[in-house]
Design a protein around this motif. Structure first.
Motif, PDB file in Angstrom:
ATOM      1  N   THR A 107       3.314   6.368  -5.469  1.00 30.92           N
ATOM      2  CA  THR A 107       3.144   6.175  -6.949  1.00 30.92           C
ATOM      3  C   THR A 107       1.788   6.931  -7.349  1.00 30.92           C
ATOM      4  OG1 THR A 107       3.666   3.950  -7.127  1.00 30.92           O
ATOM      5  CG2 THR A 107       2.984   4.918  -8.955  1.00 30.92           C
ATOM      6  N   THR A 108       0.828   6.846  -6.398  1.00 29.18           N
ATOM      7  CA  THR A 108      -0.391   7.883  -6.536  1.00 29.18           C
ATOM      8  C   THR A 108      -0.261   9.389  -6.446  1.00 29.18           C
ATOM      9  OG1 THR A 108      -1.803   6.037  -5.528  1.00 29.18           O
ATOM     10  CG2 THR A 108      -2.731   8.215  -5.845  1.00 29.18           C
ATOM     11  N   PHE A 126      -2.140   2.432  -9.347  1.00 31.26           N
ATOM     12  CA  PHE A 126      -2.154   3.719  -8.310  1.00 31.26           C
ATOM     13  C   PHE A 126      -3.647   3.988  -8.370  1.00 31.26           C
ATOM     14  CE2 PHE A 126      -2.630   7.094 -11.355  1.00 31.26           C
ATOM     15  CZ  PHE A 126      -1.692   6.607 -12.386  1.00 31.26           C
ATOM     16  N   PRO A 140       0.765  -1.027  -0.005  1.00 34.79           N
ATOM     17  CA  PRO A 140      -0.046   0.049  -0.010  1.00 34.79           C
ATOM     18  C   PRO A 140       0.838   1.210  -0.103  1.00 34.79           C
ATOM     19  CG  PRO A 140      -0.703  -1.476   1.879  1.00 34.79           C
ATOM     20  CD  PRO A 140       0.503  -2.076   1.089  1.00 34.79           C
ATOM     21  N   ILE A 144       2.789  10.782  -6.955  1.00 33.28           N
ATOM     22  CA  ILE A 144       3.587  11.215  -8.131  1.00 33.28           C
ATOM     23  C   ILE A 144       2.874  11.702  -9.425  1.00 33.28           C
ATOM     24  CG2 ILE A 144       5.679  10.783  -9.483  1.00 33.28           C
ATOM     25  CD1 ILE A 144       6.919   9.293  -7.121  1.00 33.28           C
ATOM     26  N   ALA A 145       2.144  10.235  -9.813  1.00 30.74           N
ATOM     27  CA  ALA A 145       1.268  10.394 -10.939  1.00 30.74           C
ATOM     28  C   ALA A 145       0.381  11.501 -11.134  1.00 30.74           C
ATOM     29  CB  ALA A 145       0.531   9.061 -11.151  1.00 30.74           C
ATOM     30  N   TRP A 146      -0.485  11.716  -9.825  1.00 33.15           N
ATOM     31  CA  TRP A 146      -1.226  12.750  -9.849  1.00 33.15           C
ATOM     32  C   TRP A 146      -0.794  14.139 -10.139  1.00 33.15           C
ATOM     33  CZ3 TRP A 146      -6.437  13.451 -10.000  1.00 33.15           C
ATOM     34  CH2 TRP A 146      -7.079  12.265 -10.013  1.00 33.15           C
ATOM     35  N   ARG A 180       3.749   1.757  -1.393  1.00 25.69           N
ATOM     36  CA  ARG A 180       4.288   1.863  -2.704  1.00 25.69           C
ATOM     37  C   ARG A 180       3.217   2.762  -3.551  1.00 25.69           C
ATOM     38  NH1 ARG A 180       7.564  -1.721  -7.117  1.00 25.69           N
ATOM     39  NH2 ARG A 180       6.687  -0.261  -8.808  1.00 25.69           N
ATOM     40  N   LYS A 181       1.904   1.995  -3.487  1.00 22.13           N
ATOM     41  CA  LYS A 181       1.117   2.554  -4.280  1.00 22.13           C
ATOM     42  C   LYS A 181       0.444   3.778  -4.007  1.00 22.13           C
ATOM     43  CE  LYS A 181      -3.664   1.055  -5.655  1.00 22.13           C
ATOM     44  NZ  LYS A 181      -4.665  -0.003  -5.624  1.00 22.13           N
ATOM     45  N   ALA A 182       0.606   4.333  -2.555  1.00 24.48           N
ATOM     46  CA  ALA A 182       0.523   5.595  -2.191  1.00 24.48           C
ATOM     47  C   ALA A 182       1.423   6.526  -2.726  1.00 24.48           C
ATOM     48  CB  ALA A 182       0.403   5.679  -0.753  1.00 24.48           C
ATOM     49  N   LEU A 221       5.367   5.417 -15.585  1.00 24.03           N
ATOM     50  CA  LEU A 221       4.791   5.704 -14.256  1.00 24.03           C
ATOM     51  C   LEU A 221       3.373   5.326 -14.456  1.00 24.03           C
ATOM     52  CD1 LEU A 221       4.869   7.572 -11.768  1.00 24.03           C
ATOM     53  CD2 LEU A 221       4.186   9.523 -12.811  1.00 24.03           C
ATOM     54  N   ILE A 257       2.111  14.778 -11.608  1.00 26.80           N
ATOM     55  CA  ILE A 257       2.570  15.040 -13.041  1.00 26.80           C
ATOM     56  C   ILE A 257       1.365  15.310 -13.818  1.00 26.80           C
ATOM     57  CG2 ILE A 257       3.579  13.956 -15.179  1.00 26.80           C
ATOM     58  CD1 ILE A 257       5.668  12.862 -13.171  1.00 26.80           C
TER      59      ILE A 257
END
Lengths: 276, 290
Positions: A13-14, B98, A7, A16-18, A9-11, B93, A20
């Motif tokens: 990534t979430t 996610f 979880p 960073i992705a948001w 790692r998923k958080a 990415l 960008i």
């Protein structure tokens, strides 16, 4: 996917992705936001985010001063017109190449594609002169003709990649049952081809709507679609950010929504089936 | 089995498209080549005369041509660099798991649908303007002098604007390609202890190579013809700092009315585009057999 993802790692990534995603989207968001500000607030320092007096006056001004909807309508007529005519020419061609391939079908397809590689500026001069002499300059008809021709290869290719995926056995079965060519096309092929045709239409409307070489060079006041109308804001006149934003928002909103719906087909259409 | 009748029908169905495209290709192209061999200025009607290769000599010896060629290459190269490197990173990415994947993908894709004149004017005025732009405010708020992007670094600024439009395209295509990668292969490599960088270099990148080539070729075709972004931001200047080949031909033929010279430039642009096109066509042609 059998791999377990923590979880944590998923958080990360979430986040960073948001970040960008929002950064890339920000100019569009900012344009929409600015369109609801007054001109004074649009240039305020520091920039106003959400705490300002929301107003719709820019939309009214843009329409009043330059008859925005005429240009909007030009865009609609030009992009839809060129797409529909293109489809009428392309559907039979793509159908024939997909189901009755001959020895030279591949060569014809590649040749059609090669016409798309022609840089527009290479034929700007003769086309401009031809249009001037035939009175097509600054007319919607003229632009429909040009846009139909420049997008025809893409339409044919896209339809071809869709049609090719329709299993030929179905057609053979129909033929065995005595279907004529006409009924084969009408009752067997058309229903199966509709999704492909729809996404071709969508992508092509988007491409034609945003086309900004021919629309800028071949139109003046009358037939100017939104691409050319927005370009008139390139000479600044006092405070104009909010008006520019309102005009821009109306110009990109419909196509953005269409585009989001067609993102899957986009890849296929723009890479000529090379990436699926 | 195609019958003879259906073959004839097929020919009839293809012919309108073929005839139209043939006309579209041959008529203006022949005219461009013909005009390029004439002394022909719209301001002096009726004075056309044979010029041979004079226009080409003028065109190639014009200092604006050299700078237009360099600008074209820098613009294409710069945007390709940003969109391919950025596209691979974004695809990596977005391929992760996610929350809100679908929405982020839409956000990243959005700039591709913005018409060139809008994106150029929004960037020019609301971001890069040295007085009222967001960048000026950001610079000032960290104590720096505001930077006049389109005057001090005009070509870089245009590369930035055009990259913003094409990065989404590269990202979307590379993401699509990434998703067809067999995840078992990656897992096996992970089990064998391959570190992430090695997995990227030896498995992911080779898998993406085909999609990257397609992105490069297709973007090049479009980037050679960048026009609207230049017209509404810098109008080719200052001087010829942002004049690319497309813009130079536009200036010569539609602003200076020199049809002969403009046509010669058009022929040069066609030859350049063809070099790229040959490679692209080979890639797509191979795929057609597969």
């Amino acid at each position: 996917m059998a791999r377990a993802i923590t979880p944590r790692r998923k958080a990360i990534t979430t986040v960073i992705a948001w970040t960008i995603g929002l950064l890339i989207f920000f100019p569009i968001f900012w344009t929409v936001l600015t369109s609801f500000k007054t001109e004074a607030e649009a240039v305020a320092t520091p920039p106003r985010f959400l705490m300002f007096d929301w107003t719709l006056e820019n939309y009214a001004t843009v329409q009043e001063r330059s008859n925005y909807f005429r240009h909007f309508w030009n865009s609609v007529v030009i992009s839809l017109g060129s797409t529909v005519i293109g489809l009428i020419i392309a559907i039979p061609a793509a159908w024939a190449m997909a189901f009755v391939p001959g020895k030279r079908t591949k060569d014809v397809l590649m040749w059609m594609l090669s016409t798309k590689m022609l840089p527009p500026v290479g034929v700007l001069v003769p086309l401009y002169l031809l249009f001037r002499d035939t009175g097509l300059l600054d007319t919607r008809t003229g632009l429909v003709i040009v846009l139909t021709l420049i997008n025809l290869p893409i339409i044919i290719w896209m339809l071809y990649t869709y049609f090719r995926e329709i299993p030929g056995e179905i057609l053979e079965a129909a033929r065995m049952d005595g279907a004529t060519l006409r009924s084969e096309i009408l009752y067997v092929l058309t229903p199966m081809a509709v999704p492909g045709i729809a996404s071709t239409l969508l992508l092509n409307v988007i491409l034609a709507w945003n086309e900004a070489f021919w629309t800028l060079n071949l139109t003046a006041a009358n037939a100017a679609p939104l691409t050319a109308f927005i370009a008139s804001y390139s000479s600044p006149e006092g405070l104009f950010y909010a008006k520019l934003s309102a005009a821009s928002t109306m110009a990109i909103a419909p196509i953005l929504i269409l585009g989001w719906f067609s993102q899957k087909q986009l890849v296929r259409g723009l890479t000529f089936g090379a990436v699926k | 089995m195609a019958t003879k009748a259906s073959k004839t029908a097929a020919r009839l169905m293809i012919s309108p498209a073929v005839i139209l495209l043939l006309m579209w290709m041959i008529v203006p192209l022949a005219m461009t080549v013909y005009f390029s061999l004439l002394r022909y200025n719209l301001l002096m009607p009726g004075m056309e005369s044979w010029a041979g290769f004079e226009n080409y000599q003028y065109f190639f010896s014009d200092p604006a041509f050299t700078s237009a060629l360099v600008n074209t290459l820098l613009l294409v190269g710069g945007v390709l660099f940003v969109s391919v490197v950025g596209g691979v990173l974004i695809a990596l990415l977005l391929d992760q798991d996610f929350w809100g994947q679908g929405i982020v993908r839409l956000l990243v894709l959005a700039p591709f649908f913005v018409m060139p004149t809008v994106s150029a004017l929004v960037w020019k005025n609301m971001f890069m303007n040295p007085v009222n732009g967001i960048f000026a405010w950001l610079f000032k708020s960290v104590g720096l002098q505001p930077f006049d992007f389109l005057t001090a670094a005009p070509l870089m600024s245009i590369i930035g604007i055009v990259s913003w439009q094409w990065l989404p395209f590269a990202s979307l295509i590379l993401l699509t390609a990434m998703q067809s990668l067999d995840s078992e292969q990656l897992e096996a490599a992970e089990m064998d202890g391959a570190p992430p960088l090695k997995r990227f270099w030896f498995i992911i990148l080779p898998h993406l190579s085909r999609a990257i080539t397609v992105v490069i070729l297709i973007e090049t075709i479009f980037l050679l013809s960048v026009f609207a972004e230049i017209l509404v931001t810098t109008n080719g200047g200052p001087g010829t700092a942002t004049t690319n080949l497309t813009f130079l031909v536009y200036v010569q033929s539609l602003l200076q009315f020199d049809v002969g010279l403009g046509s010669a430039g058009g022929v040069v642009a066609i030859i350049l585009a063809n070099i790229v096109a040959i490679f692209l066509m080979r890639m797509i042609g191979k795929n057609l057999d597969a």
